[in-house]
Design a protein around this motif. Structure first.
Motif, PDB file in Angstrom:
ATOM      1  N   VAL A   1       0.858  -1.185   0.000  1.00 28.38           N
ATOM      2  CA  VAL A   1       0.000   0.000   0.000  1.00 28.38           C
ATOM      3  C   VAL A   1       0.895   1.236   0.000  1.00 28.38           C
ATOM      4  O   VAL A   1       1.913   1.278   0.701  1.00 28.38           O
ATOM      5  N   SER A   2       0.549   2.229  -0.815  1.00 30.42           N
ATOM      6  CA  SER A   2       1.367   3.440  -0.859  1.00 30.42           C
ATOM      7  C   SER A   2       0.550   4.635  -1.314  1.00 30.42           C
ATOM      8  O   SER A   2      -0.416   4.486  -2.072  1.00 30.42           O
ATOM      9  N   ALA A   3       0.963   5.803  -0.848  1.00 31.93           N
ATOM     10  CA  ALA A   3       0.358   7.037  -1.362  1.00 31.93           C
ATOM     11  C   ALA A   3       0.861   7.330  -2.766  1.00 31.93           C
ATOM     12  O   ALA A   3       0.214   8.050  -3.528  1.00 31.93           O
ATOM     13  N   HIS A   4       2.014   6.762  -3.119  1.00 31.97           N
ATOM     14  CA  HIS A   4       2.612   7.087  -4.411  1.00 31.97           C
ATOM     15  C   HIS A   4       3.505   5.947  -4.885  1.00 31.97           C
ATOM     16  O   HIS A   4       4.513   5.646  -4.259  1.00 31.97           O
ATOM     17  N   PHE A   5       3.118   5.311  -5.976  1.00 26.15           N
ATOM     18  CA  PHE A   5       3.958   4.324  -6.636  1.00 26.15           C
ATOM     19  C   PHE A   5       4.648   4.974  -7.831  1.00 26.15           C
ATOM     20  O   PHE A   5       4.164   5.953  -8.390  1.00 26.15           O
ATOM     21  N   THR A   6       5.786   4.428  -8.227  1.00 25.82           N
ATOM     22  CA  THR A   6       6.456   4.828  -9.468  1.00 25.82           C
ATOM     23  C   THR A   6       6.487   3.624 -10.401  1.00 25.82           C
ATOM     24  O   THR A   6       6.369   2.475  -9.947  1.00 25.82           O
ATOM     25  N   PRO A   7       6.661   3.841 -11.712  1.00 21.90           N
ATOM     26  CA  PRO A   7       6.777   2.686 -12.619  1.00 21.90           C
ATOM     27  C   PRO A   7       7.897   1.738 -12.211  1.00 21.90           C
ATOM     28  O   PRO A   7       7.763   0.515 -12.335  1.00 21.90           O
ATOM     29  N   GLU A   8       9.005   2.302 -11.699  1.00 20.29           N
ATOM     30  CA  GLU A   8      10.139   1.464 -11.304  1.00 20.29           C
ATOM     31  C   GLU A   8       9.778   0.568 -10.131  1.00 20.29           C
ATOM     32  O   GLU A   8      10.104  -0.630 -10.124  1.00 20.29           O
ATOM     33  N   ILE A   9       9.116   1.128  -9.118  1.00 18.69           N
ATOM     34  CA  ILE A   9       8.732   0.337  -7.952  1.00 18.69           C
ATOM     35  C   ILE A   9       7.703  -0.720  -8.339  1.00 18.69           C
ATOM     36  O   ILE A   9       7.791  -1.874  -7.907  1.00 18.69           O
ATOM     37  N   VAL A  10       6.732  -0.363  -9.159  1.00 20.30           N
ATOM     38  CA  VAL A  10       5.728  -1.328  -9.591  1.00 20.30           C
ATOM     39  C   VAL A  10       6.383  -2.478 -10.346  1.00 20.30           C
ATOM     40  O   VAL A  10       6.124  -3.655 -10.071  1.00 20.30           O
ATOM     41  N   LYS A  11       7.250  -2.153 -11.290  1.00 22.93           N
ATOM     42  CA  LYS A  11       7.914  -3.193 -12.087  1.00 22.93           C
ATOM     43  C   LYS A  11       8.757  -4.096 -11.188  1.00 22.93           C
ATOM     44  O   LYS A  11       8.699  -5.324 -11.299  1.00 22.93           O
ATOM     45  N   ASN A  12       9.513  -3.488 -10.286  1.00 22.86           N
ATOM     46  CA  ASN A  12      10.390  -4.258  -9.409  1.00 22.86           C
ATOM     47  C   ASN A  12       9.600  -5.195  -8.512  1.00 22.86           C
ATOM     48  O   ASN A  12       9.953  -6.374  -8.353  1.00 22.86           O
ATOM     49  N   THR A  13       8.519  -4.711  -7.907  1.00 20.05           N
ATOM     50  CA  THR A  13       7.759  -5.543  -6.983  1.00 20.05           C
ATOM     51  C   THR A  13       6.943  -6.615  -7.703  1.00 20.05           C
ATOM     52  O   THR A  13       6.795  -7.729  -7.194  1.00 20.05           O
ATOM     53  N   VAL A  14       6.431  -6.304  -8.871  1.00 17.72           N
ATOM     54  CA  VAL A  14       5.709  -7.321  -9.646  1.00 17.72           C
ATOM     55  C   VAL A  14       6.661  -8.450 -10.039  1.00 17.72           C
ATOM     56  O   VAL A  14       6.318  -9.641  -9.951  1.00 17.72           O
TER      57      VAL A  14
END
Length: 211
Positions: free
Chosen positions: A80-93
């Motif tokens: 859960v986050s107030a703000h995701f970035t494309p990099e964080i989304v890609k890395n965690t997926v």
């Protein structure tokens, strides 16, 4: 199903607890406001699901997430986050996150995430899904991370969050010598001179949450 909540905002943590219990009849076995206590509780209590805020005290949410997936790959994690970035989304997926929920979503988004995960599916809120489909145009991110192993990427992230080799070693259950070797490999591969350069790069690559 046992659930652990790791969230430093009391209101959001209590709201999440209410949803988990009232809507899904799940057992909340622990609530924690910082990453160190939360991670240790996960390793001790072995929950089935962790609902984890990205921006928490001490160990950051990304670090806690990576440690959980390293040491408890069967555990489901909703970030859960107030703000995701494309990099964080890609890395965690890529690392196997089970749910991504933004805090500006409706409460139904969190309910949908829990419901889908209970069915064995994954859930990304609409905002996170858009970021997942968005190509990463940060050339430094693509070029740099191609040169690093997953473990080296984790070490770079933790250095960026301000952790010492000793603290990183304890988190990974590895020796300080091994962590220092990873740091040396990172600096050699990316032509960095020390911890300051590594921290700047981690921030530039958006491996460190800034929300």
């Amino acid at each position: 199903m046992k659930v652990i909540l790791i969230e430093d905002q009391i209101l959001f943590r209590e709201l999440t607890e209410s949803i988990v219990k009232a809507d899904f009849n799940l057992e909340v076995v622990g609530q924690y406001e910082d990453g160190e206590e939360g991670l240790q509780a996960c390793l001790d209590l072995r929950p089935d699901l962790v609902i984890l805020d990205l921006k928490i005290k001490k160990l950051g949410g990304l670090t806690v997430f990576n440690r959980i997936k390293d040491r408890m790959p069967e555990c489901k994690v909703i970030l859960v986050s107030a703000h995701f970035t494309p990099e964080i989304v890609k890395n965690t997926v890529e690392r196997g996150v089970n749910g991504l929920v933004t805090k500006n979503s409706s409460i139904e988004s969190l309910k949908d995430a829990i419901g889908q995960i209970l069915k064995g599916a994954v859930y990304y809120s609409p905002e996170a899904y858009k970021l997942l489909r968005q190509p990463i145009t940060n050339k430094d991110y693509n070029d740099s991370l191609k040169m690093l192993t997953p473990r080296e990427t984790d070490v770079l992230q933790m250095v960026g969050e301000g952790y010492s080799s000793k603290e990183i070693a304890r988190s990974f259950n590895l020796s300080v010598r091994t962590i220092d070797a990873h740091r040396s490999n990172i600096m050699r591969k990316l032509n960095l001179r020390g911890a300051t350069d590594m921290t700047r790069l981690a921030v530039k690559l958006k491996l460190v949450s800034q929300d």
